[in-house]
Design a protein around this motif. Structure first.
Motif, PDB file in Angstrom:
ATOM      1  N   UNK A 179     -50.922  26.734  -5.113  1.00  0.00           N
ATOM      2  CA  UNK A 179     -50.591  26.875  -6.625  1.00  0.00           C
ATOM      3  C   UNK A 179     -49.746  25.904  -7.103  1.00  0.00           C
ATOM      4  N   UNK A 180     -48.981  25.363  -6.591  1.00  0.00           N
ATOM      5  CA  UNK A 180     -48.258  24.127  -7.296  1.00  0.00           C
ATOM      6  C   UNK A 180     -48.792  22.384  -7.099  1.00  0.00           C
ATOM      7  N   UNK A 181     -50.156  22.395  -6.601  1.00  0.00           N
ATOM      8  CA  UNK A 181     -50.827  21.431  -5.971  1.00  0.00           C
ATOM      9  C   UNK A 181     -51.767  20.879  -7.203  1.00  0.00           C
ATOM     10  N   UNK A 182     -51.644  19.710  -7.508  1.00  0.00           N
ATOM     11  CA  UNK A 182     -52.862  19.187  -8.309  1.00  0.00           C
ATOM     12  C   UNK A 182     -53.630  17.962  -8.102  1.00  0.00           C
ATOM     13  N   UNK A 183     -54.621  17.691  -8.564  1.00  0.00           N
ATOM     14  CA  UNK A 183     -55.370  16.468  -8.247  1.00  0.00           C
ATOM     15  C   UNK A 183     -54.577  15.153  -8.430  1.00  0.00           C
ATOM     16  N   UNK A 184     -53.740  15.214  -9.397  1.00  0.00           N
ATOM     17  CA  UNK A 184     -52.872  14.189  -9.584  1.00  0.00           C
ATOM     18  C   UNK A 184     -51.910  13.870  -8.300  1.00  0.00           C
ATOM     19  N   UNK A 185     -51.448  15.091  -7.717  1.00  0.00           N
ATOM     20  CA  UNK A 185     -50.563  15.100  -6.554  1.00  0.00           C
ATOM     21  C   UNK A 185     -51.456  14.622  -5.304  1.00  0.00           C
ATOM     22  N   UNK A 186     -52.759  14.966  -5.231  1.00  0.00           N
ATOM     23  CA  UNK A 186     -53.250  14.607  -4.271  1.00  0.00           C
ATOM     24  C   UNK A 186     -53.697  13.179  -4.239  1.00  0.00           C
ATOM     25  N   UNK A 187     -53.910  12.403  -5.282  1.00  0.00           N
ATOM     26  CA  UNK A 187     -54.194  11.249  -5.706  1.00  0.00           C
ATOM     27  C   UNK A 187     -52.668  10.275  -5.182  1.00  0.00           C
ATOM     28  N   UNK A 188     -51.349  11.024  -5.497  1.00  0.00           N
ATOM     29  CA  UNK A 188     -50.460  10.322  -5.378  1.00  0.00           C
ATOM     30  C   UNK A 188     -49.967  10.345  -3.750  1.00  0.00           C
ATOM     31  N   UNK A 189     -50.330  11.326  -3.123  1.00  0.00           N
ATOM     32  CA  UNK A 189     -49.784  11.064  -1.662  1.00  0.00           C
ATOM     33  C   UNK A 189     -50.789  10.476  -0.857  1.00  0.00           C
ATOM     34  N   UNK A 190     -52.094  10.157  -1.427  1.00  0.00           N
ATOM     35  CA  UNK A 190     -53.238   9.666  -0.790  1.00  0.00           C
ATOM     36  C   UNK A 190     -54.182  10.530   0.118  1.00  0.00           C
ATOM     37  N   UNK A 191     -54.244  11.856  -0.472  1.00  0.00           N
ATOM     38  CA  UNK A 191     -55.248  12.834   0.111  1.00  0.00           C
ATOM     39  C   UNK A 191     -56.669  12.219  -0.255  1.00  0.00           C
ATOM     40  N   UNK A 192     -57.649  12.669   0.382  1.00  0.00           N
ATOM     41  CA  UNK A 192     -58.891  12.732   0.134  1.00  0.00           C
ATOM     42  C   UNK A 192     -59.414  13.525  -1.050  1.00  0.00           C
ATOM     43  N   UNK A 193     -58.834  14.640  -1.156  1.00  0.00           N
ATOM     44  CA  UNK A 193     -59.150  15.672  -2.074  1.00  0.00           C
ATOM     45  C   UNK A 193     -58.539  16.780  -2.462  1.00  0.00           C
ATOM     46  N   UNK A 194     -58.858  17.386  -3.540  1.00  0.00           N
ATOM     47  CA  UNK A 194     -57.834  18.549  -4.000  1.00  0.00           C
ATOM     48  C   UNK A 194     -59.040  19.763  -4.459  1.00  0.00           C
ATOM     49  N   UNK A 195     -58.775  20.846  -3.905  1.00  0.00           N
ATOM     50  CA  UNK A 195     -59.298  22.126  -3.963  1.00  0.00           C
ATOM     51  C   UNK A 195     -58.523  23.016  -5.069  1.00  0.00           C
TER      52      UNK A 195
END
Length: 213
Positions: A179-195
Motif C-alpha cells: 500500500x505505501x509503496x510507489x514506482x518513485x520509491x522503487x526507483x529511489x531504492x534501486x528496485x527493478x520494478x513496482x507492482x
C-alpha cells in the motif's frame, strides 16, 4: 464430456470441488495432463488476472479462484513428467522485517504461481539476512518484497544493499509492492520494478525475465 472451457469457467467461478471433479473426469477420459493445466486451469486464472486488474473481481473472489486452481493442480501434477514441468522462473517472495501483513503478498504468490512461476513463499517478518540466505539456497530469478507499513519500507532498501554486498544483485531482479509503496520509491531504492496490484505483478515478472534472455 467436460471441456477445457468448462474447466476454466469453474476456476473463474471459484468452484473448487467442481474443478477437482472436472480434472478427474478429463484425466479418466485420457486428456493430456499438460493440456488440462494450460488450456483449463491456467486459462481460467488468466481471465481472473485480467478481471482483477480491471476491478471486475475482488480479492475474496480471486482467492477462491486460486484455491480452485490449486485443487485441480494437485490432482494433475503427479501425472506430468518432471521434464515437462516447465517454469517461467523462480520467485522468492516475502513480507519484510517488522511487517506482519500477508494478504496481498499471498495473493501475489498465488497469481504468479498460476502464471507458471515456481514460488517460494517465505512468509512475514523476514529479515534482510534471511532473504540473502534463501537467495543463496534457492537461486531465485526474482525477489518480490511486500510492505504495508511506511515504517517497514526502508527494509526493502536494506535487502537490495545486502544483495549488492553479497554479489547477488546482478543475478536477481527485485520487485516491490504494498500500500505505501510507489514506482518513485522503487526507483529511489534501486528496485527493478513496482507492482501496484497482484495482477500487475504477474505481467511485471514476465517482462523482467523476458528482458534477461
Amino acid at each position: 464430456m467436460v471441456t477445457y472451457a468448462e474447466l476454466a469457467q469453474s476456476v473463474i467461478a471459484g468452484q473448487r470441488d467442481q474443478v477437482k471433479n472436472q480434472v478427474t473426469s478429463l484425466i479418466a477420459a485420457g486428456n493430456n495432463p499438460l493440456e488440462i493445466v494450460s488450456e483449463g486451469l491456467i486459462a481460467g486464472m488468466d481471465v481472473v488476472g485480467v478481471r482483477f486488474k480491471a476491478g471486475d473481481m475482488y480479492v475474496p473472489e480471486v482467492l477462491m479462484s486460486a484455491k480452485s486452481m490449486s485443487g485441480g493442480l494437485e490432482i494433475v501434477k503427479p501425472l506430468i513428467a518432471v521434464a515437462d514441468q516447465k517454469s517461467n522462473g523462480r520467485i522468492l517472495i516475502g513480507t519484510v522485517k517488522g511487517d506482519l501483513h500477508d494478504i496481498g503478498k499471498n495473493l501475489v504468490s498465488m497469481l504468479v504461481e498460476s502464471g507458471g512461476f515456481e514460488v517460494i513463499n517465505m512468509g512475514v517478518d523476514i529479515s534482510a539476512e534471511d532473504f540473502i540466505d534463501a537467495s543463496i539456497k534457492h537461486e531465485p530469478d526474482i525477489i518480490a518484497l511486500s510492505a504495508l507499513l511506511t515504517t517497514t519500507m526502508p527494509a526493502m532498501k536494506d535487502i537490495i544493499e545486502l544483495l549488492k554486498e553479497n554479489g547477488l544483485r546482478d543475478k536477481i531482479k527485485v520487485i516491490i509492492g504494498g500500500a505505501p509503496v510507489s514506482k518513485d520509491y522503487a526507483d529511489t531504492i534501486g528496485a527493478d520494478g513496482y507492482a501496484p496490484d497482484a495482477g500487475s505483478a504477474v505481467e511485471l515478472c514476465k517482462q523482467l525475465l523476458a528482458s534477461k534472455v
